[in-house]
Design a protein around this motif. Structure first.
Motif, PDB file in Angstrom:
ATOM      1  N   LYS A 349       0.818  -1.198   0.000  1.00 53.63           N
ATOM      2  CA  LYS A 349       0.000   0.000   0.000  1.00 53.63           C
ATOM      3  C   LYS A 349       0.860   1.261   0.000  1.00 53.63           C
ATOM      4  O   LYS A 349       0.609   2.203  -0.770  1.00 53.63           O
ATOM      5  N   CYS A 352       2.405   1.645  -3.438  1.00 52.40           N
ATOM      6  CA  CYS A 352       1.461   1.741  -4.556  1.00 52.40           C
ATOM      7  C   CYS A 352       0.691   3.056  -4.571  1.00 52.40           C
ATOM      8  O   CYS A 352       0.233   3.490  -5.632  1.00 52.40           O
ATOM      9  N   ILE A 353       0.517   3.683  -3.424  1.00 51.90           N
ATOM     10  CA  ILE A 353      -0.291   4.900  -3.372  1.00 51.90           C
ATOM     11  C   ILE A 353       0.237   5.994  -4.311  1.00 51.90           C
ATOM     12  O   ILE A 353      -0.558   6.639  -5.015  1.00 51.90           O
ATOM     13  N   GLU A 373      -5.401   6.471  -0.692  1.00 49.59           N
ATOM     14  CA  GLU A 373      -5.403   5.409   0.314  1.00 49.59           C
ATOM     15  C   GLU A 373      -6.791   4.798   0.455  1.00 49.59           C
ATOM     16  O   GLU A 373      -6.939   3.578   0.567  1.00 49.59           O
ATOM     17  N   PHE A 376      -7.304   2.540  -2.489  1.00 45.32           N
ATOM     18  CA  PHE A 376      -6.546   1.293  -2.364  1.00 45.32           C
ATOM     19  C   PHE A 376      -7.272   0.339  -1.419  1.00 45.32           C
ATOM     20  O   PHE A 376      -7.419  -0.859  -1.709  1.00 45.32           O
ATOM     21  N   ASN A 377      -7.720   0.823  -0.262  1.00 44.53           N
ATOM     22  CA  ASN A 377      -8.401  -0.035   0.706  1.00 44.53           C
ATOM     23  C   ASN A 377      -9.685  -0.629   0.131  1.00 44.53           C
ATOM     24  O   ASN A 377     -10.066  -1.762   0.455  1.00 44.53           O
ATOM     25  N   SER A 380      -8.288  -3.206  -3.077  1.00 43.19           N
ATOM     26  CA  SER A 380      -7.237  -4.218  -2.926  1.00 43.19           C
ATOM     27  C   SER A 380      -7.866  -5.579  -2.690  1.00 43.19           C
ATOM     28  O   SER A 380      -8.954  -5.692  -2.110  1.00 43.19           O
TER      29      SER A 380
END
Length: 381
Positions: A349, A352-353, A373, A376-377, A380
């Motif tokens: 994470k 990748c952010i 973020e 991503f959460n 993912s």
């Protein structure tokens, strides 16, 4: 048998140290054993400084305090038995000594491992320095040391001069090293590609010697599943794997210097938009591969992650389930970098952010770190 030297020293335990003794592993350029850490006599404090700077001025490595060594007629010093340390607060004392008697200051890590029957062990891990040479300030004099095989020896004046020269070029040479890589993995890739390259931030480092590292050592890591664990082919100067698909190809190259390039090349203009979550999913797997490969090679120092987009102007990308946008990349190649250390690669994470923010910005969406973020959460898997 996978020895503990293939994983980060902060994750070792007493069983790992016992294995070194059981297998009678010898000291080498990057591994040293000490029966104890005694800091009371001045000469012992100087010995600590000598040992630590020797590693930083060479290829880096670790010193294990709490292992008795013995002499072997062919192997030299080998691990013999565990000798736990009982004196408290040694790590704090050693840290103060190292921070006040070395110039310039260097990066080091001291890890404490508890012994089952009382006491503890200390692992001192020292990455190879990118600003070497490092000197010991002792009794108003300056001393330089480097590690040679199982010994720490004084540096000669020509060696010191050479280190200063190499360090002066460090900041510019890592970018040049990236530009000199044989980066394009696909033949041909007319519709462009993504490249994600990880490089140790050390000059003249050769950690992936493909003449001595067997392919199975890299295949032991469970990395990118579409490689099936056995597609890497050893060459004299690199490891290489290509996995062709219908419209695109994935590729990995590992160079002697430890540079690793991962890429996706597109051979046919996609009819459907790319889904950003699938791209990030593949990047996360590539980052785990980088982390596991450096663990296998025994490198834990600083790294630089480069990200490059080539010839993907006006490519469609789907960043939500409700629709898609077209990338607005004005230049043929868009390049940015992320600096960190090998341990950072184990947290996809964090790394990748910045990539997610890049694509969200290209799609003219909210590209704040908080939004990236949250994205991503939510995406993912």
């Amino acid at each position: 048998m996978l020895l503990p030297i293939s994983k980060s020293p902060e994750n070792w335990d007493e069983n790992d140290l016992r294995l070194l003794c059981t297998e009678r592993i010898p000291e080498n350029q990057r591994l040293d054993y000490k029966r104890e850490l005694n800091l009371e006599p001045p000469k012992e404090r100087r010995e600590l400084l000598k040992d630590i700077t020797s590693l930083a001025n060479s290829n880096g490595g670790m010193i294990i305090y709490g292992i008795q060594e013995e002499k072997h007629p062919d192997l030299g010093s080998i691990a013999s038995e565990l000798t736990p340390i009982c004196e408290p607060d040694l790590i704090d004392k050693a840290t103060r000594i190292l921070r006040t008697n070395i110039a310039p200051g260097l990066q080091f890590y001291l890890y404490k491992i508890e012994a089952q029957l009382g006491g503890y062990y200390i692992i001192a891990y020292v990455p190879e320095s990118s600003i070497k040479p490092h000197a010991i300030n002792w009794d108003k004099r300056i001393y330089y040391y480097a590690r040679r095989n199982q010994d720490n020896v004084p540096l000669t004046e020509p060696e010191i001069r050479q280190m200063y020269t190499v360090s002066a070029l460090a900041k510019s040479s890592i970018r040049q090293r990236y530009l000199d890589l044989e980066k394009i993995l696909f033949d041909p890739a007319p519709w462009g590609s993504f490249l994600l390259t990880c490089m140790p931030m050390i000059n003249n480092l050769e950690i992936a010697n493909t003449l001595s590292i067997h392919r199975d050592q890299l295949n032991s890591a469970h990395y990118i599943d579409w490689f099936n664990g056995n597609i890497l082919r050893p060459f004299v100067d690199r490891f290489e794997g290509i996995n062709p698909g219908l419209n695109y190809s994935f590729g990995i190259k590992i160079y002697e210097s430890g540079d690793i390039t991962y890429g996706m090349g597109f051979h046919v203009l996609p009819q459907e938009p790319f889904q950003l979550k699938w791209l990030v999913h593949d990047w996360a797997k590539a980052l785990r591969f980088y982390s596991e490969t450096y663990s296998t090679l025994g490198y834990w120092g600083p790294i630089r992650l480069w990200f490059e987009v080539i010839d993907l102007t006006e490519t469609s990308i789907q960043w939500t389930t409700n629709g898609f946008d077209r990338l607005k990349i004005e230049h043929r190649a868009t390049l940015f970098r992320i600096d960190g250390k090998v341990d950072d690669l184990s947290d996809p994470k964090t790394m990748c952010i910045p990539l997610i923010r890049y694509f969200l910005q290209a799609c003219r969406q909210d590209w704040s770190e908080e939004f990236a973020e949250t994205w991503f959460n939510a995406n993912s898997f």
